[in-house]
Design an enzyme around this catalytic site. Structure first.
Site, PDB file in Angstrom:
ATOM      1  N   ASP A  64      -0.201  -4.628  12.676  1.00  0.00           N
ATOM      2  CA  ASP A  64       1.256  -4.680  12.510  1.00  0.00           C
ATOM      3  C   ASP A  64       1.723  -6.126  12.666  1.00  0.00           C
ATOM      4  O   ASP A  64       2.141  -6.553  13.737  1.00  0.00           O
ATOM      5  CB  ASP A  64       1.920  -3.778  13.556  1.00  0.00           C
TER       6      ASP A  64
ATOM      7  N   TYR B 263      -8.709  -9.434   5.956  1.00  0.00           N
ATOM      8  CA  TYR B 263      -9.176  -8.124   5.488  1.00  0.00           C
ATOM      9  C   TYR B 263      -9.328  -7.990   3.971  1.00  0.00           C
ATOM     10  O   TYR B 263      -9.647  -6.938   3.475  1.00  0.00           O
ATOM     11  CB  TYR B 263      -8.261  -7.011   5.996  1.00  0.00           C
TER      12      TYR B 263
ATOM     13  N   CYS C 199      30.895   6.261  40.700  1.00  0.00           N
ATOM     14  CA  CYS C 199      31.773   5.137  41.060  1.00  0.00           C
ATOM     15  C   CYS C 199      32.296   5.325  42.485  1.00  0.00           C
ATOM     16  O   CYS C 199      32.193   6.420  43.042  1.00  0.00           O
ATOM     17  CB  CYS C 199      32.929   5.026  40.065  1.00  0.00           C
TER      18      CYS C 199
ATOM     19  N   LEU D  69       0.849  -1.195   0.000  1.00  0.00           N
ATOM     20  CA  LEU D  69       0.000   0.000   0.000  1.00  0.00           C
ATOM     21  C   LEU D  69       0.878   1.236   0.000  1.00  0.00           C
ATOM     22  O   LEU D  69       1.963   1.231   0.586  1.00  0.00           O
ATOM     23  CB  LEU D  69      -0.874   0.028   1.258  1.00  0.00           C
TER      24      LEU D  69
ATOM     25  N   CYS E 272      31.353  11.515  40.231  1.00  0.00           N
ATOM     26  CA  CYS E 272      31.121  10.263  39.514  1.00  0.00           C
ATOM     27  C   CYS E 272      30.418   9.267  40.453  1.00  0.00           C
ATOM     28  O   CYS E 272      30.761   9.190  41.636  1.00  0.00           O
ATOM     29  CB  CYS E 272      32.482   9.716  39.074  1.00  0.00           C
TER      30      CYS E 272
ATOM     31  N   GLU F 271     -10.189   0.575   8.054  1.00  0.00           N
ATOM     32  CA  GLU F 271      -9.781  -0.604   8.826  1.00  0.00           C
ATOM     33  C   GLU F 271      -8.551  -0.259   9.655  1.00  0.00           C
ATOM     34  O   GLU F 271      -7.860   0.715   9.365  1.00  0.00           O
ATOM     35  CB  GLU F 271      -9.423  -1.758   7.860  1.00  0.00           C
TER      36      GLU F 271
ATOM     37  N   CYS G 134      39.069   5.580  37.008  1.00  0.00           N
ATOM     38  CA  CYS G 134      37.670   5.368  37.418  1.00  0.00           C
ATOM     39  C   CYS G 134      37.251   3.933  37.105  1.00  0.00           C
ATOM     40  O   CYS G 134      37.325   3.484  35.952  1.00  0.00           O
ATOM     41  CB  CYS G 134      36.784   6.359  36.671  1.00  0.00           C
TER      42      CYS G 134
ATOM     43  N   LYS H  93      -4.734  -0.910  10.668  1.00  0.00           N
ATOM     44  CA  LYS H  93      -3.566  -1.487   9.985  1.00  0.00           C
ATOM     45  C   LYS H  93      -2.830  -2.350  11.015  1.00  0.00           C
ATOM     46  O   LYS H  93      -2.132  -1.833  11.895  1.00  0.00           O
ATOM     47  CB  LYS H  93      -2.672  -0.387   9.431  1.00  0.00           C
TER      48      LYS H  93
ATOM     49  N   CYS I 157      33.712  12.196  33.544  1.00  0.00           N
ATOM     50  CA  CYS I 157      34.618  11.825  34.620  1.00  0.00           C
ATOM     51  C   CYS I 157      35.981  11.731  33.945  1.00  0.00           C
ATOM     52  O   CYS I 157      36.160  10.956  33.005  1.00  0.00           O
ATOM     53  CB  CYS I 157      34.222  10.463  35.202  1.00  0.00           C
TER      54      CYS I 157
ATOM     55  N   LYS J  80      -0.361   6.134   8.226  1.00  0.00           N
ATOM     56  CA  LYS J  80       0.588   5.668   9.250  1.00  0.00           C
ATOM     57  C   LYS J  80       0.552   6.568  10.468  1.00  0.00           C
ATOM     58  O   LYS J  80       0.543   7.783  10.344  1.00  0.00           O
ATOM     59  CB  LYS J  80       2.005   5.675   8.666  1.00  0.00           C
TER      60      LYS J  80
HETATM   61  S1  IVH Z   1      -4.981  -4.402   2.493  1.00  0.00           S
HETATM   62  C1  IVH Z   1      -4.159  -4.489  -1.897  1.00  0.00           C
HETATM   63  N1  IVH Z   1      -5.704  -4.118   4.996  1.00  0.00           N
HETATM   64  O1  IVH Z   1      -0.145  -3.520   5.563  1.00  0.00           O
HETATM   65  C2  IVH Z   1      -4.415  -4.327  -0.443  1.00  0.00           C
HETATM   66  N2  IVH Z   1      -3.404  -4.471   4.549  1.00  0.00           N
HETATM   67  O2  IVH Z   1       1.583  -1.599   4.174  1.00  0.00           O
HETATM   68  C3  IVH Z   1      -3.467  -5.076   0.375  1.00  0.00           C
HETATM   69  N3  IVH Z   1      -2.008  -4.573   6.560  1.00  0.00           N
HETATM   70  O3  IVH Z   1       0.810  -5.589   2.914  1.00  0.00           O
HETATM   71  C4  IVH Z   1      -3.463  -4.882   1.796  1.00  0.00           C
HETATM   72  N4  IVH Z   1      -3.607  -4.306   8.027  1.00  0.00           N
HETATM   73  O4  IVH Z   1       0.531  -6.619   5.306  1.00  0.00           O
HETATM   74  C5  IVH Z   1      -4.679  -4.324   4.145  1.00  0.00           C
HETATM   75  N5  IVH Z   1      -6.499  -3.877   7.156  1.00  0.00           N
HETATM   76  C6  IVH Z   1      -5.482  -4.093   6.330  1.00  0.00           C
HETATM   77  C7  IVH Z   1      -4.159  -4.260   6.793  1.00  0.00           C
HETATM   78  C8  IVH Z   1      -3.154  -4.438   5.864  1.00  0.00           C
HETATM   79  C9  IVH Z   1      -2.314  -4.501   7.867  1.00  0.00           C
HETATM   80  C10 IVH Z   1      -0.631  -4.736   6.049  1.00  0.00           C
HETATM   81  C11 IVH Z   1      -0.493  -5.723   4.921  1.00  0.00           C
HETATM   82  C12 IVH Z   1      -0.025  -4.901   3.773  1.00  0.00           C
HETATM   83  C13 IVH Z   1       0.670  -3.777   4.456  1.00  0.00           C
HETATM   84  C14 IVH Z   1       0.802  -2.574   3.573  1.00  0.00           C
END
Ligand code: IVH
Length: 682
Positions: A118, A234, A419, A84, A417, A114, A441, A116, A436, A323
């Protein structure tokens, strides 16, 4: 002002860096930089490529991740797993919205928002309702077969009722924070037991993402099973014979109805203002979810509109990742103390009430120096804001003044210090650091030993700071030279050592005697002498004794060794305590290097000849040895001091460009042979 590198050169540097970090992140699960820093590299490269279309090199940025590792069988994705594009703030989110509107020629779009997650993206395939395969994303086209590992995820349905002939569901595998904390605690207990049994420690994961990725890519799936991984789905991949959908939110509902875990925090909204509200609210709640998120993903809901928007070479135009900036948390600042480094630098650090932030529990954070503490005005007793700088190093942002207790005095930098000698700490007016300055030391001394044993120096396995402190407290070592006199009996007298661990440490100390000279030079801890200067000096002088005997002028004539390093080296070798260490190392049989002798004509003395690409008659080592045995040097990079560049097949582009820019003679293999024979350019 430093010269700006040419766009071509900068693009090449960025590609190299991105490749390296891709490999660390995707291939080795051990990133060295934060996601934000990585994104910055990618953005800079993209901007350069857009501005200078001629320099667009390989298709590096088309690839979302690293090439697949060879450990698992490859799986070619029926539908590529693209990455993305990112928006770093609301303005960038707005700009994406405008691009979408333009692409849809003004037609209104709805958005699905949605979280994201990690974690690690996977594609999970069902045929006739039966789970048949799971693969990682890999480079987007080919991933790794992790079927057995994904099969251990409890929330994944193994058979589906009413499923189409082929169904690929995509989602993120992650380790919940609680599972991560447990895994980490178990690892630490296990490592304590291993240490007592003399076994090397296992890696302790730094955050849930790495722990999750490492757990998924296990050869033995029973290991994965023990790690309690989870999944959020997702997106659909390949579907044959499924229902017709007109919107993304319908596909999510359908996945949910088939039994797939779909995150409950999904919202379908009509405007970008609502999208921004979703992102802000997700950011606020990110610490309470029980799993790590690093942003939000916004997708155009209407599938026909998606079709019209399409993809760029690397990502869909219909989705964007928003992000988050680094997560911040508040906690109690229990105390501020000062640590003493090997050069005597006194660094204040914060002792915190442990807090989970940015993916791990933080209980300590550096405060850098006296001015930083004053500037931030953080005081013991304060509630402070903590975050991970670059998502890795914990940082105290500042105090929450509304929560400051009434009796909370400003912190005062200690005068002495910490020590046992309590020498006076000194701050020069023109320096930020307080030091120091007492060479005897014991805290500095211990840190010098820790440095000597560290990975980039003598690399003594099993000799970390705690062991050094214990050895020092027991008066078994006063400097690095004493390490080589340690016996198993000495170590057995210390807490935490058993027969095997003591034997192992004595053996790894003995093994360090044969480290190459550049490592020894770094290990000695001579101010300003880093690995590059160590290599240059060792290459030129051959032995530690030759370096010790050289004057400043001879030392600074070596490429890569400036006057400051040269002066620091000569100063180091005049000090009695250092000569004492050298004597002990010599008696212990530590390798001080070999004198380079040669019958060949010394016709390249003082000349730096860079070799790039592969030659027919010489391996790289042979070409370099041929230069060195004639008195020359063969550095790894081109500079104004380079005498000539020898070019073979597939040379490094940056070296060639630099040689051209600086007007340095470029020789082919024949020219190189002439140079070796005569000492002159053809
Ligand atoms: S959609 C074509 N939805 O983020 C669409 N990705 O930086 C593909 N990720 O490769 C991804 N949560 O590993 C989608 N709700 C979400 C996500 C998500 C985490 C990750 C995924 C993707 C990466 C992109």
């Amino acid at each position: 002002m430093p010269r700006q590198p040419s766009p071509t050169k900068r693009a090449e540097e960025l590609r190299d860096a991105i490749r390296r970090h891709n490999d660390l992140y995707f291939g080795k699960d051990s990133p060295e930089i934060s996601d934000a820093e990585y994104d910055e590299l990618v953005r800079e490269l993209r901007a350069l490529e857009a501005e200078h279309p001629g320099i667009a090199g390989d298709s590096l940025l088309d690839l979302p991740g690293a090439a697949s590792s060879t450990t698992f069988a490859p799986v070619v994705h029926a539908v590529p797993m693209t990455s993305l594009d990112n928006a770093m703030d609301e303005a960038e989110l707005g700009a994406w919205g405008e691009r979408v509107a333009k692409g849809l020629e003004g037609e209104v779009a709805r958005y699905v928002c949605e979280l994201k997650i990690d974690g690690l993206a996977v594609s999970i395939r069902y045929e006739n309702g039966v789970f048949v395969q799971a693969a990682t994303r890999g480079d987007g086209r080919t991933g790794e077969d992790v079927t057995a590992n994904v099969a251990t995820i409890a929330s994944l349905p193994t058979t589906l009722t009413g499923a189409p002939a082929v169904l690929e569901v995509r989602g993120e595998v992650y380790m919940p924070v609680a599972a991560f904390e447990k895994f980490r605690a178990d690892r630490e207990t296990e490592n304590a037991e291993r240490a007592a049994a003399g076994r090397a420690p296992l890696a302790v994961p730094v955050n849930p993402r790495n722990a999750g990725a490492g757990s998924l890519r296990q050869k033995d799936a029973s290991v994965t099973a023990a790690r309690e991984l989870s999944l959020w789905c997702y997106q659909l991949g390949e579907v044959i014979g499924g229902p017709d959908f007109s919107s993304h939110h319908e596909t999510l509902e359908w996945m949910g109805s088939l039994g797939f875990p779909v995150n409950p925090e999904i919202r379908t909204v009509d405007t970008l203002t609502e999208v921004a509200e979703f992102c802000a609210s997700a950011r606020e709640r990110r610490g309470d979810l029980g799993y790590e998120i690093d942003g939000a993903v916004v997708k155009v809901d209407d599938l026909a509109q998606r079709g019209r928007l399409g993809f760029t070479s690397r990502a869909p135009r219909w989705a964007i990742a928003f992000k988050f900036p680094p997560e911040e948390k508040t906690t109690l600042l229990r105390d501020i103390q000062v640590s003493i480094g090997r050069t005597g630098r006194a660094t204040p650090f914060a002792l915190l009430e442990p807090v989970f932030v940015g993916g791990s529990t933080v209980s300590m954070a550096t405060l850098h120096n006296r001015d930083q503490v004053a500037l931030k005005d953080v005081r013991p007793g304060d509630t402070v804001v903590v975050r991970k700088a670059g998502d890795v190093i914990p940082e105290v942002v500042g105090p929450v003044l509304s929560k400051r207790p009434k009796k909370c005095a400003p912190w005062v930098f200690p005068e002495t210090c910490p020590c046992p000698n309590q020498s006076v700490l000194v701050k020069a007016d023109d320096e930020a650091d307080t030091r120091c300055v007492e060479p005897s030391c014991p805290f500095q001394r211990d840190q010098r030993i820790v440095h000597f044993a560290s990975r980039g120096a003598m690399d003594i396995e099993g000799l970390g700071d705690k062991t050094v402190f214990a050895l020092s407290d027991a008066a078994l070592v006063a400097d690095a030279g004493d390490l080589y006199s340690l016996t198993v009996e000495h170590l057995l007298a210390l807490d935490g050592f058993a027969e095997v661990s003591a034997q192992n440490l004595v053996a790894s100390i003995a093994a360090s005697r044969s480290r190459p000279l550049p490592k020894l030079l770094v290990a000695l801890g001579i101010k300003h002498l880093g690995p590059a200067a160590g290599e240059a000096l060792a290459g030129h002088f051959g032995t530690l004794d030759a370096i010790a005997a050289a004057d400043s002028e001879a030392l600074s004539s070596v490429e890569g060794v400036g006057g400051v390093i040269a002066a620091s080296i000569t100063d180091w070798f005049t000090r009695a305590e250092n000569i004492g260490i050298i004597d002990k190392l010599r008696s212990a049989g530590v390798d001080f290097g070999v004198v380079v002798t040669s019958d060949l004509p010394q016709n390249l003395v003082g000349r730096a000849i860079v070799v790039t690409g592969s030659l027919e008659g010489y391996s790289r080592e042979e070409a370099e040895a041929a230069i060195k045995s004639r008195g020359g040097k063969s550095p790894g990079s081109v500079s104004a001091k380079t005498y000539a560049v020898v070019v073979g097949a597939e040379p490094g582009a940056s070296k060639l460009t630099k040689a051209e820019q600086l007007g340095i003679p470029v020789l082919d293999e024949k020219g190189f042979e002439h140079l070796l024979a005569t000492g002159a350019l053809p």
